[in-house]
Design a protein around this motif. Structure first.
Motif, PDB file in Angstrom:
ATOM      1  N   ILE A   1      -2.503   4.953   7.317  1.00 11.75           N
ATOM      2  CA  ILE A   1      -1.275   5.706   7.012  1.00 11.75           C
ATOM      3  C   ILE A   1      -1.057   5.856   5.509  1.00 11.75           C
ATOM      4  O   ILE A   1      -0.345   6.750   5.075  1.00 11.75           O
ATOM      5  N   HIS A   2      -1.702   5.011   4.692  1.00 14.05           N
ATOM      6  CA  HIS A   2      -1.499   5.177   3.233  1.00 14.05           C
ATOM      7  C   HIS A   2      -2.051   6.521   2.726  1.00 14.05           C
ATOM      8  O   HIS A   2      -1.732   6.916   1.610  1.00 14.05           O
ATOM      9  N   GLY A   3      -2.835   7.209   3.564  1.00 15.75           N
ATOM     10  CA  GLY A   3      -3.302   8.540   3.189  1.00 15.75           C
ATOM     11  C   GLY A   3      -2.496   9.666   3.808  1.00 15.75           C
ATOM     12  O   GLY A   3      -2.895  10.837   3.745  1.00 15.75           O
TER      13      GLY A   3
ATOM     14  N   PRO B   1      -4.184  13.007  -2.740  1.00 11.72           N
ATOM     15  CA  PRO B   1      -2.863  13.601  -2.470  1.00 11.72           C
ATOM     16  C   PRO B   1      -2.107  12.961  -1.291  1.00 11.72           C
ATOM     17  O   PRO B   1      -0.930  13.248  -1.095  1.00 11.72           O
ATOM     18  N   ASP B   2      -2.739  12.122  -0.497  1.00 13.08           N
ATOM     19  CA  ASP B   2      -2.054  11.367   0.569  1.00 13.08           C
ATOM     20  C   ASP B   2      -1.204  12.262   1.474  1.00 13.08           C
ATOM     21  O   ASP B   2      -0.061  11.931   1.825  1.00 13.08           O
ATOM     22  N   ILE B   3      -1.786  13.397   1.870  1.00 15.67           N
ATOM     23  CA  ILE B   3      -1.029  14.333   2.708  1.00 15.67           C
ATOM     24  C   ILE B   3      -1.823  14.718   3.961  1.00 15.67           C
ATOM     25  O   ILE B   3      -1.630  15.768   4.562  1.00 15.67           O
TER      26      ILE B   3
ATOM     27  N   ASP C   1       0.839  -1.192   0.000  1.00 13.91           N
ATOM     28  CA  ASP C   1       0.000   0.000   0.000  1.00 13.91           C
ATOM     29  C   ASP C   1       0.883   1.254   0.000  1.00 13.91           C
ATOM     30  O   ASP C   1       2.105   1.175   0.164  1.00 13.91           O
ATOM     31  N   HIS C   2       0.247   2.424  -0.134  1.00 14.26           N
ATOM     32  CA  HIS C   2       1.018   3.640  -0.377  1.00 14.26           C
ATOM     33  C   HIS C   2       1.736   4.176   0.865  1.00 14.26           C
ATOM     34  O   HIS C   2       2.556   5.094   0.762  1.00 14.26           O
ATOM     35  N   SER C   3       1.464   3.590   2.031  1.00 12.20           N
ATOM     36  CA  SER C   3       2.206   4.021   3.224  1.00 12.20           C
ATOM     37  C   SER C   3       3.704   3.774   3.042  1.00 12.20           C
ATOM     38  O   SER C   3       4.543   4.455   3.611  1.00 12.20           O
TER      39      SER C   3
ATOM     40  N   ILE D   1       7.100  13.282  -8.002  1.00 12.49           N
ATOM     41  CA  ILE D   1       5.895  13.314  -8.834  1.00 12.49           C
ATOM     42  C   ILE D   1       4.953  12.236  -8.301  1.00 12.49           C
ATOM     43  O   ILE D   1       5.277  11.041  -8.328  1.00 12.49           O
ATOM     44  N   TRP D   2       3.827  12.707  -7.758  1.00 15.68           N
ATOM     45  CA  TRP D   2       2.888  11.819  -7.043  1.00 15.68           C
ATOM     46  C   TRP D   2       1.654  11.656  -7.916  1.00 15.68           C
ATOM     47  O   TRP D   2       0.841  12.568  -8.024  1.00 15.68           O
ATOM     48  N   ILE D   3       1.561  10.494  -8.562  1.00 15.37           N
ATOM     49  CA  ILE D   3       0.473  10.239  -9.517  1.00 15.37           C
ATOM     50  C   ILE D   3      -0.574   9.394  -8.790  1.00 15.37           C
ATOM     51  O   ILE D   3      -0.310   8.240  -8.428  1.00 15.37           O
ATOM     52  N   ASP D   4      -1.746   9.970  -8.539  1.00 15.68           N
ATOM     53  CA  ASP D   4      -2.648   9.368  -7.555  1.00 15.68           C
ATOM     54  C   ASP D   4      -4.016  10.035  -7.670  1.00 15.68           C
ATOM     55  O   ASP D   4      -4.114  11.212  -8.033  1.00 15.68           O
ATOM     56  N   ALA D   5      -5.067   9.300  -7.317  1.00 20.73           N
ATOM     57  CA  ALA D   5      -6.395   9.920  -7.186  1.00 20.73           C
ATOM     58  C   ALA D   5      -6.474  10.798  -5.937  1.00 20.73           C
ATOM     59  O   ALA D   5      -7.329  11.667  -5.835  1.00 20.73           O
TER      60      ALA D   5
ATOM     61  N   PHE E   1       3.734   6.028  -8.249  1.00 18.21           N
ATOM     62  CA  PHE E   1       2.557   5.759  -9.091  1.00 18.21           C
ATOM     63  C   PHE E   1       1.570   4.891  -8.326  1.00 18.21           C
ATOM     64  O   PHE E   1       1.808   3.706  -8.075  1.00 18.21           O
ATOM     65  N   ASP E   2       0.458   5.513  -7.933  1.00 20.00           N
ATOM     66  CA  ASP E   2      -0.632   4.780  -7.285  1.00 20.00           C
ATOM     67  C   ASP E   2      -1.566   4.318  -8.392  1.00 20.00           C
ATOM     68  O   ASP E   2      -2.031   5.132  -9.192  1.00 20.00           O
ATOM     69  N   ILE E   3      -1.852   3.020  -8.424  1.00 20.41           N
ATOM     70  CA  ILE E   3      -2.671   2.488  -9.522  1.00 20.41           C
ATOM     71  C   ILE E   3      -4.078   3.099  -9.509  1.00 20.41           C
ATOM     72  O   ILE E   3      -4.748   3.121 -10.541  1.00 20.41           O
TER      73      ILE E   3
HETATM   74 MN   LIG Z   1      -2.038   6.873  -2.830  1.00 21.69          MN
END
Ligand SMILES: [Mn+2]
Length: 337
Positions: A157-159, A144-146, A117-119, A138-142, A248-250
């Protein structure tokens, strides 16, 4: 409103001319799944290997070193804090991932981390920044995970990975047990979001307050992907003096192309847009770290799973030049009748 800047086009054209693939690719799996509640995301490295990811990258003419998959252990008596269920377990796994990324980079390889996962990007960017201390992200994602641990509604935590990593946000981020090793290593100025379309309240506040470079789906529709990337480079790496970390988040892809993911959001990138984007990023010749995350081979039908895994693999092949590079053996001769 937009000041067209020809400098970047020149830069990218120069890079294009000298585009080299000499750097070996170091791949490893980080089957980590504790940054969100759906365990199946840990099967992604195995699923990607099963579609011959490593072999196919080699067939494209790259030297590929497979560093295997990391193994993670739960920390006993790990208790929740700020709605985060297993902070020590996550912190310990992240340290392992960070060390692995650092080790592979120090061998002179471009590191590809298969999540998970993105964490885990807390760790990959941290490890990357230890080797390349000036890094563009470069954060490619639906998404922003911030979020911070205090603003996240889910405690997943992945967010949150970018709030842990950014220096400016540290006054708002409590120290978590298990993360004592983590040093904030990037600035909000180093980040660009591409493809975002599901932004939480606090994330919107942070993006606005710090003026973080952000291209939503609407921006992509309006400007076109090539222009989005030119503006991205102009904003976060205008002289291309920094190395780039591409996360790259799918779920950046539309669910039609990547249905098997934990937090799908409609109206995303087409697979072709995603491929074109990473192809253009590759042409900068500055990317030394890549994350491919949030593929969950447990979700959806078999067809959904196949679609998602194939899409993830194609994105990586596109980055490494499958459709821009000739793949002729050097001894090829055109047959005569
Ligand atoms: Mn993500």
């Amino acid at each position: 409103m937009f000041l067209f800047n020809s400098r970047n086009i020149r830069f990218i054209n120069i890079c294009r001319r000298y585009y080299s693939t000499n750097r070996p690719i170091g791949v490893f799996g980080a089957p980590f799944n504790k940054g969100q509640p759906r365990p199946g995301v840990k099967y992604a490295p195995e699923a990607l290997r099963n579609v011959n990811l490593i072999k196919n990258l080699s067939l494209m003419g790259h030297e590929v070193i497979d560093h295997g998959d990391l193994k993670f252990e739960a920390v006993p008596n790990d208790t929740a804090i700020y709605n985060i269920q297993t902070p020590r377990t996550i912190g310990k796994a992240a340290k392992q991932i960070s060390d692995k990324v650092e080790e592979i980079l120090r061998c002179g390889q471009t590191v590809v981390t298969l999540g998970g996962d993105h964490s885990m990007s807390v760790a990959t960017i941290h490890g990357h920044a230890k080797v390349e201390n000036d890094l563009a992200i470069i954060w490619i994602d639906a998404h922003p995970d911030i979020n911070t641990p205090l603003t996240s509604a889910s405690g997943n935590i992945h967010g949150m990975p970018l709030s842990f990593l950014t220096k400016e946000l540290q006054p708002y981020v409590p120290k978590l047990p298990g993360f004592e090793w983590l040093k904030p290593c990037i600035s909000v100025k180093d980040i660009a979001f591409i493809g975002v379309r599901d932004i939480d309240k606090a994330e919107r506040y942070i993006i606005d307050k710090y003026n973080i470079t952000t291209f939503t789906m609407r921006d992509i529709d309006k400007l076109g992907m090539e222009c989005v990337l030119e503006r991205t480079i102009e904003a976060i790496n205008p002289t291309l003096n920094k190395k780039i970390h591409m996360s790259f988040d799918i779920d950046s892809l539309d669910p039609a192309f990547a249905p098997s993911t934990g937090t799908p959001v409609p109206y995303g990138l087409s697979l072709r847009e995603g491929m074109f984007l990473v192809e253009e990023i590759a042409l900068t010749n500055k990317v030394t770290g890549i994350d491919l995350v949030e593929i969950n081979p447990d979700l959806g039908s078999q067809r959904d799973q196949f679609t998602t895994i194939s899409a993830a693999a194609e994105v990586l092949y596109a980055f490494f030049g499958k459709r821009t590079k000739t793949q002729l053996p050097s001894d090829y001769v055109l047959p005569k009748p």
